[in-house]
Write a protein that holds these residues in place. Structure first.
Motif, short mmCIF file in Angstrom:
data_model
loop_
_atom_site.label_atom_id
_atom_site.label_comp_id
_atom_site.label_asym_id
_atom_site.label_seq_id
_atom_site.Cartn_x
_atom_site.Cartn_y
_atom_site.Cartn_z
N ALA A 108 21.37 32.96 59.62
CA ALA A 108 19.88 33.14 58.70
C ALA A 108 20.00 31.81 58.98
N PHE A 109 20.58 30.73 59.04
CA PHE A 109 19.83 29.13 58.55
C PHE A 109 20.42 28.38 60.08
N THR A 110 21.12 28.81 61.13
CA THR A 110 21.58 28.12 62.33
C THR A 110 19.91 27.22 62.83
N GLY A 111 18.88 28.22 62.59
CA GLY A 111 17.23 27.21 63.82
C GLY A 111 18.08 27.75 64.62
N LEU A 112 18.60 28.72 65.72
CA LEU A 112 18.48 28.66 66.42
C LEU A 112 17.73 29.87 66.87
N LEU A 113 17.52 31.04 66.44
CA LEU A 113 16.57 31.98 66.41
C LEU A 113 15.39 31.57 65.49
N ASP A 114 14.28 32.64 66.21
CA ASP A 114 13.36 32.10 66.60
C ASP A 114 13.07 31.98 64.44
N SER A 115 11.83 31.39 64.25
CA SER A 115 11.85 31.08 63.18
C SER A 115 11.26 32.00 62.08
N GLU A 116 10.69 33.35 62.52
CA GLU A 116 10.27 34.49 62.04
C GLU A 116 11.38 35.37 61.10
N ARG A 117 12.02 35.27 62.13
CA ARG A 117 13.41 36.20 62.05
C ARG A 117 14.01 35.70 61.00
N GLU A 118 14.41 34.17 60.68
CA GLU A 118 15.23 33.78 59.61
C GLU A 118 15.10 33.96 58.43
#
Length: 168
Positions: A108-118
């Motif tokens: 959730a907080f990696t900053g690697l996934l797209d911002s909408e999925r966080e």
């Protein structure tokens, strides 16, 4: 030098600090080696280094970092599918419910996934943690994780109430 020679293997977990140091003062070959190591043994705590690599001055490093992030996203989805399948088959098993919550929470907080999925991942992690806590209400660490998710979701009043209730 150890990275380049392949002598960095150890029984200890990799730390994010030495990898960050490589991106601060290392040469391109060292950075490529570090990216390879981090990709093959990804842990969410490596995310700041990947984000730094995505903005490196070298286009080769940026491309390798982008490729690595894409691979990590695919691994996240593959593991999510496997855990989700187990969850559908055993939704009353607290170990599986917590594993699903932990998986969402880790990414959730990696900053690697797209911002909408966080935010979606944060909500799913919280929902599954609550489900788990209905089975194992004595798990203090999981109660703290729910509180942390509420804080990071900017739901501060709920976080205060939740943490106070957990203390009680």
């Amino acid at each position: 030098e150890d990275l380049e020679l392949g002598l960095d293997e150890s029984t200890l977990d990799y730390s994010v600090i030495p990898f960050m140091d490589v991106f601060e003062i290392g040469n391109e070959a060292q950075k490529r080696s570090a990216l390879s190591r981090m990709t093959s043994r990804f842990h969410p705590r490596f995310s700041p280094v990947f984000r730094k690599a995505l903005h490196d001055e070298s286009s080769a490093i940026r491309v390798q970092a982008a490729t690595a992030v894409s691979k990590i996203e695919n691994q996240f989805h593959d593991r999510l599918l496997r855990i989700s399948y187990l969850y559908r088959e055993n939704s009353k098993n607290p170990v599986i419910v917590k594993a699903l919550a932990d998986h969402y929470d880790d990414y959730a907080f990696t900053g690697l996934l797209d911002s909408e999925r966080e935010p979606i991942n944060r909500n799913k992690a919280r929902e599954h943690y609550l489900e788990y806590l209905s089975m194992k209400p004595e798990d203090v660490e999981t109660r703290l994780r729910v509180g942390r998710l509420l804080v990071r979701s900017d739901r501060l009043n709920e976080a205060i109430d939740w943490l106070q209730q957990s203390l009680d």
